[in-house]
Design an enzyme around this catalytic site. Sequence first.
Site, PDB file in Angstrom:
ATOM      1  N   LYS A  22       0.830  -1.208   0.000  1.00 55.78           N
ATOM      2  CA  LYS A  22       0.000   0.000   0.000  1.00 55.78           C
ATOM      3  C   LYS A  22       0.868   1.263   0.000  1.00 55.78           C
ATOM      4  O   LYS A  22       0.662   2.171  -0.807  1.00 55.78           O
ATOM      5  CB  LYS A  22      -0.904  -0.005   1.234  1.00 55.78           C
ATOM      6  CG  LYS A  22      -1.494   1.351   1.568  1.00 55.78           C
ATOM      7  CD  LYS A  22      -2.134   1.348   2.940  1.00 55.78           C
ATOM      8  CE  LYS A  22      -2.512   2.715   3.435  1.00 55.78           C
ATOM      9  NZ  LYS A  22      -1.419   3.496   3.995  1.00 55.78           N
ATOM     10  N   ARG A  93      -3.790  10.347   3.876  1.00 59.10           N
ATOM     11  CA  ARG A  93      -2.498  10.927   4.200  1.00 59.10           C
ATOM     12  C   ARG A  93      -1.607  11.085   2.961  1.00 59.10           C
ATOM     13  O   ARG A  93      -0.966  12.108   2.748  1.00 59.10           O
ATOM     14  CB  ARG A  93      -1.820   9.983   5.210  1.00 59.10           C
ATOM     15  CG  ARG A  93      -0.556  10.492   5.782  1.00 59.10           C
ATOM     16  CD  ARG A  93      -0.802  11.587   6.761  1.00 59.10           C
ATOM     17  NE  ARG A  93       0.433  12.238   7.134  1.00 59.10           N
ATOM     18  CZ  ARG A  93       0.481  13.463   7.591  1.00 59.10           C
ATOM     19  NH1 ARG A  93      -0.594  14.178   7.763  1.00 59.10           N
ATOM     20  NH2 ARG A  93       1.627  13.999   7.906  1.00 59.10           N
ATOM     21  N   CYS A 117      -5.197   8.265   9.004  1.00 54.69           N
ATOM     22  CA  CYS A 117      -5.364   7.721  10.362  1.00 54.69           C
ATOM     23  C   CYS A 117      -4.982   8.741  11.420  1.00 54.69           C
ATOM     24  O   CYS A 117      -4.003   9.467  11.270  1.00 54.69           O
ATOM     25  CB  CYS A 117      -4.486   6.481  10.537  1.00 54.69           C
ATOM     26  SG  CYS A 117      -5.032   5.063   9.585  1.00 54.69           S
ATOM     27  N   ARG A 122       0.468  15.013  12.975  1.00 50.05           N
ATOM     28  CA  ARG A 122       1.132  14.549  11.755  1.00 50.05           C
ATOM     29  C   ARG A 122       1.572  15.756  10.925  1.00 50.05           C
ATOM     30  O   ARG A 122       1.003  16.072   9.882  1.00 50.05           O
ATOM     31  CB  ARG A 122       0.211  13.618  10.954  1.00 50.05           C
ATOM     32  CG  ARG A 122      -0.194  12.392  11.755  1.00 50.05           C
ATOM     33  CD  ARG A 122      -0.890  11.342  10.933  1.00 50.05           C
ATOM     34  NE  ARG A 122       0.036  10.573  10.115  1.00 50.05           N
ATOM     35  CZ  ARG A 122      -0.286   9.459   9.464  1.00 50.05           C
ATOM     36  NH1 ARG A 122      -1.491   8.991   9.522  1.00 50.05           N
ATOM     37  NH2 ARG A 122       0.606   8.817   8.738  1.00 50.05           N
ATOM     38  N   PRO A 123       2.611  16.477  11.404  1.00 53.43           N
ATOM     39  CA  PRO A 123       3.062  17.673  10.705  1.00 53.43           C
ATOM     40  C   PRO A 123       3.712  17.343   9.350  1.00 53.43           C
ATOM     41  O   PRO A 123       4.115  16.198   9.130  1.00 53.43           O
ATOM     42  CB  PRO A 123       4.113  18.263  11.655  1.00 53.43           C
ATOM     43  CG  PRO A 123       4.577  17.123  12.492  1.00 53.43           C
ATOM     44  CD  PRO A 123       3.442  16.143  12.577  1.00 53.43           C
ATOM     45  N   ILE A 124       3.804  18.351   8.482  1.00 55.74           N
ATOM     46  CA  ILE A 124       4.506  18.131   7.200  1.00 55.74           C
ATOM     47  C   ILE A 124       5.628  19.168   7.021  1.00 55.74           C
ATOM     48  O   ILE A 124       6.003  19.501   5.905  1.00 55.74           O
ATOM     49  CB  ILE A 124       3.536  18.144   5.995  1.00 55.74           C
ATOM     50  CG1 ILE A 124       2.747  19.452   5.920  1.00 55.74           C
ATOM     51  CG2 ILE A 124       2.586  16.957   6.011  1.00 55.74           C
ATOM     52  CD1 ILE A 124       2.139  19.657   4.535  1.00 55.74           C
ATOM     53  N   ASP A 306       3.761   0.296  12.149  1.00 54.93           N
ATOM     54  CA  ASP A 306       2.552  -0.216  11.505  1.00 54.93           C
ATOM     55  C   ASP A 306       2.265  -1.674  11.861  1.00 54.93           C
ATOM     56  O   ASP A 306       1.239  -2.220  11.434  1.00 54.93           O
ATOM     57  CB  ASP A 306       2.636  -0.044   9.976  1.00 54.93           C
ATOM     58  CG  ASP A 306       2.418   1.414   9.571  1.00 54.93           C
ATOM     59  OD1 ASP A 306       2.169   2.249  10.452  1.00 54.93           O
ATOM     60  OD2 ASP A 306       2.508   1.712   8.365  1.00 54.93           O
ATOM     61  N   ILE A 328       7.224   6.498  17.245  1.00 54.64           N
ATOM     62  CA  ILE A 328       6.941   7.256  16.012  1.00 54.64           C
ATOM     63  C   ILE A 328       5.686   8.123  16.177  1.00 54.64           C
ATOM     64  O   ILE A 328       5.701   9.309  15.854  1.00 54.64           O
ATOM     65  CB  ILE A 328       6.734   6.311  14.804  1.00 54.64           C
ATOM     66  CG1 ILE A 328       7.862   5.271  14.694  1.00 54.64           C
ATOM     67  CG2 ILE A 328       6.590   7.106  13.508  1.00 54.64           C
ATOM     68  CD1 ILE A 328       9.200   5.757  14.257  1.00 54.64           C
ATOM     69  N   ARG A 398      -9.053   0.553   3.576  1.00 50.14           N
ATOM     70  CA  ARG A 398      -8.076   1.464   2.982  1.00 50.14           C
ATOM     71  C   ARG A 398      -6.778   0.744   2.653  1.00 50.14           C
ATOM     72  O   ARG A 398      -6.055   1.172   1.752  1.00 50.14           O
ATOM     73  CB  ARG A 398      -7.769   2.617   3.954  1.00 50.14           C
ATOM     74  CG  ARG A 398      -8.842   3.673   4.024  1.00 50.14           C
ATOM     75  CD  ARG A 398      -8.359   4.862   4.855  1.00 50.14           C
ATOM     76  NE  ARG A 398      -6.936   4.990   4.691  1.00 50.14           N
ATOM     77  CZ  ARG A 398      -6.057   5.104   5.689  1.00 50.14           C
ATOM     78  NH1 ARG A 398      -6.461   5.135   6.918  1.00 50.14           N
ATOM     79  NH2 ARG A 398      -4.770   5.196   5.441  1.00 50.14           N
TER      80      ARG A 398
HETATM   81  C1  UD1 Z   1       4.381   6.635   6.700  1.00 51.61           C
HETATM   82  C2  UD1 Z   1       3.382   5.550   6.484  1.00 51.61           C
HETATM   83  C3  UD1 Z   1       2.721   5.154   7.793  1.00 51.61           C
HETATM   84  C4  UD1 Z   1       3.771   4.793   8.829  1.00 51.61           C
HETATM   85  C5  UD1 Z   1       4.823   5.894   8.928  1.00 51.61           C
HETATM   86  C6  UD1 Z   1       5.998   5.506   9.806  1.00 51.61           C
HETATM   87  C7  UD1 Z   1       2.594   6.057   4.237  1.00 51.61           C
HETATM   88  C8  UD1 Z   1       1.460   6.529   3.378  1.00 51.61           C
HETATM   89  N1  UD1 Z   1       2.360   6.041   5.541  1.00 51.61           N
HETATM   90  O1  UD1 Z   1       3.645   7.760   7.211  1.00 51.61           O
HETATM   91  O2  UD1 Z   1       1.903   4.025   7.529  1.00 51.61           O
HETATM   92  O3  UD1 Z   1       3.142   4.661  10.089  1.00 51.61           O
HETATM   93  O4  UD1 Z   1       5.348   6.187   7.633  1.00 51.61           O
HETATM   94  O5  UD1 Z   1       6.626   4.352   9.326  1.00 51.61           O
HETATM   95  O6  UD1 Z   1       3.640   5.671   3.762  1.00 51.61           O
HETATM   96  N2  UD1 Z   1       7.213  14.089  11.076  1.00 51.61           N
HETATM   97  C9  UD1 Z   1       7.462  15.409  11.362  1.00 51.61           C
HETATM   98  N3  UD1 Z   1       7.472  16.287  10.319  1.00 51.61           N
HETATM   99  C10 UD1 Z   1       7.243  15.909   9.035  1.00 51.61           C
HETATM  100  C11 UD1 Z   1       6.983  14.569   8.760  1.00 51.61           C
HETATM  101  C12 UD1 Z   1       6.959  13.663   9.802  1.00 51.61           C
HETATM  102  O7  UD1 Z   1       7.667  15.792  12.509  1.00 51.61           O
HETATM  103  O8  UD1 Z   1       7.284  16.775   8.147  1.00 51.61           O
HETATM  104  C13 UD1 Z   1       7.202  13.093  12.176  1.00 51.61           C
HETATM  105  C14 UD1 Z   1       5.819  12.466  12.391  1.00 51.61           C
HETATM  106  O9  UD1 Z   1       5.029  13.255  13.254  1.00 51.61           O
HETATM  107  C15 UD1 Z   1       6.220  11.118  12.993  1.00 51.61           C
HETATM  108  C16 UD1 Z   1       7.562  10.784  12.311  1.00 51.61           C
HETATM  109  O10 UD1 Z   1       8.035  12.018  11.800  1.00 51.61           O
HETATM  110  O11 UD1 Z   1       6.435  11.260  14.377  1.00 51.61           O
HETATM  111  C17 UD1 Z   1       7.489   9.785  11.186  1.00 51.61           C
HETATM  112  O12 UD1 Z   1       6.512  10.202  10.247  1.00 51.61           O
HETATM  113  P1  UD1 Z   1       6.611   9.807   8.700  1.00 51.61           P
HETATM  114  O13 UD1 Z   1       7.697   8.785   8.509  1.00 51.61           O
HETATM  115  O14 UD1 Z   1       6.655  11.046   7.884  1.00 51.61           O
HETATM  116  O15 UD1 Z   1       5.218   9.116   8.478  1.00 51.61           O
HETATM  117  P2  UD1 Z   1       4.297   9.205   7.205  1.00 51.61           P
HETATM  118  O16 UD1 Z   1       5.126   9.325   5.976  1.00 51.61           O
HETATM  119  O17 UD1 Z   1       3.189  10.170   7.422  1.00 51.61           O
END
Ligand code: UD1
Length: 419
Positions: A22, A93, A117, A122-124, A306, A328, A398
């Site tokens: 996925k 997401r 989820c 979940r910041p970017i 996960d 995480i 999903r």
């Molecule tokens: C992806 C997976 C999700 C999995 C996660 C961790 C997809 C669609 N989803 O989510 O299933 O649980 O990886 O393996 O692939 N963070 C920040 N700033 C950012 C981005 C992330 O602080 O800009 C933090 C998040 O809050 C979290 C950590 O980094 O604590 C990891 O997040 P991230 O690896 O980015 O997860 P996703 O890509 O959203």
Amino acid sequence: MEKLVISGPTSLKGEVEISGAKNAAVAILPAALLIDGVCTISNLPNISDVKLSCEILEALGAKIKWIDANTIEVDSRNITTTQAPLNLTSQFRASYYIIGAMLSRMGAVQVAMPGGCQLGARPIDQHIKGFEALGAEVVVEKGLINAKADKLIGGSVYMDIVSVGATINVMLSAVLAEGTTIIENAAKEPHIVDVANFLNTMGADIRGAGTDIIKINGVEKLTGDATYSVVPDQIEAGTFMLAAIASKGDVLIKNCITKHLESITRKIIEVGGQIEDFGDSLRVWCDERPKHATIKTLPYPGFPTDLQPQMGVVLSLADGTSIINESIWDSRFQYTDELNKMGAKINAQGTRAFFEGVDHLEGAPVYSTDLRAGAALIIAGLVAEGETEIYNLEHIDRGYENIEEKFRNLGAKIKRVEE
Ligand code: UD1
């Protein structure tokens, strides 16, 4: 409203075929927007997040032809708008990958803040930091993200946090940029390598994916004209492995890359399970009550967050007290309230949970709070005595293809009913 009804307990026995990943699929589909041509993507899992991704691509002007249930042809020659439909992008997401892909291909994009989820904040910010390092201007306002760039120029990005999403997104934005981009402290998950392999097959020049330094040499154009098969889903494989252990079953997990499953394999052996590795399949079985363990979720190659809820079911039934540290996501123990309704003894405090093992679970009505929590509840329902009803199936749909059928083939008594 649909619910799953499971009659347990069942000891799972037989073979299961793992679908495409996925998290790779939902990144590869937006990556196809970078191609000024036609490509074919196979081994796509037939799940709602993939269908949603296809709808977003179509709304942007790409043409999608379904060849069969798991294969599509994407024609991205004529992208007609930079405004992604807000009602679709806000639903999950991975819609954030549209930003990197569209910035690279079109130099502009508007999307809604991504949904998905509820696992905590979940910041970017790391995605945005990367786009800005390449010269983009990004404005986040009233739930919308507006990004644009006259011209993206390769740059150096050091990730403050190891992020799967940010690593892939910055990689997407750099593919058609002028010059070289270096991403340091990159995430190393198998699906990052898969997205890079897909893009390289289509003409990109990405090196080092799977290590913590990725180098992307910008190219002028991706032409496609190739077929790419999505990597097997290591989380789905891990879900069936843990279901085999929790149910004291004996299951052959087919079509997986066993190297991607090492952290899970090690923990399964630690709790008393047994594994036979055939390279592209694994036999997983367990004859005794699992032993207690301590687990900390970590970025790959550590134990994946996960699979934390599914492992939580195994530890609920283990001999002794176990601890899980979730490093995480801030809020990934919501499922423990549901397992406690079934007789588990779990005390979750913030990002840590204590599992006092019980010798059996009992069926109850429970609610899936997110995708992997839903998978954990299915495993709990299989091993529990009596009938379990699981609600909020949209989360499970999903991310898991034909999940009831796959469990039924292993002997589970599971059916989907309309209430
Ligand atoms: C992806 C997976 C999700 C999995 C996660 C961790 C997809 C669609 N989803 O989510 O299933 O649980 O990886 O393996 O692939 N963070 C920040 N700033 C950012 C981005 C992330 O602080 O800009 C933090 C998040 O809050 C979290 C950590 O980094 O604590 C990891 O997040 P991230 O690896 O980015 O997860 P996703 O890509 O959203």
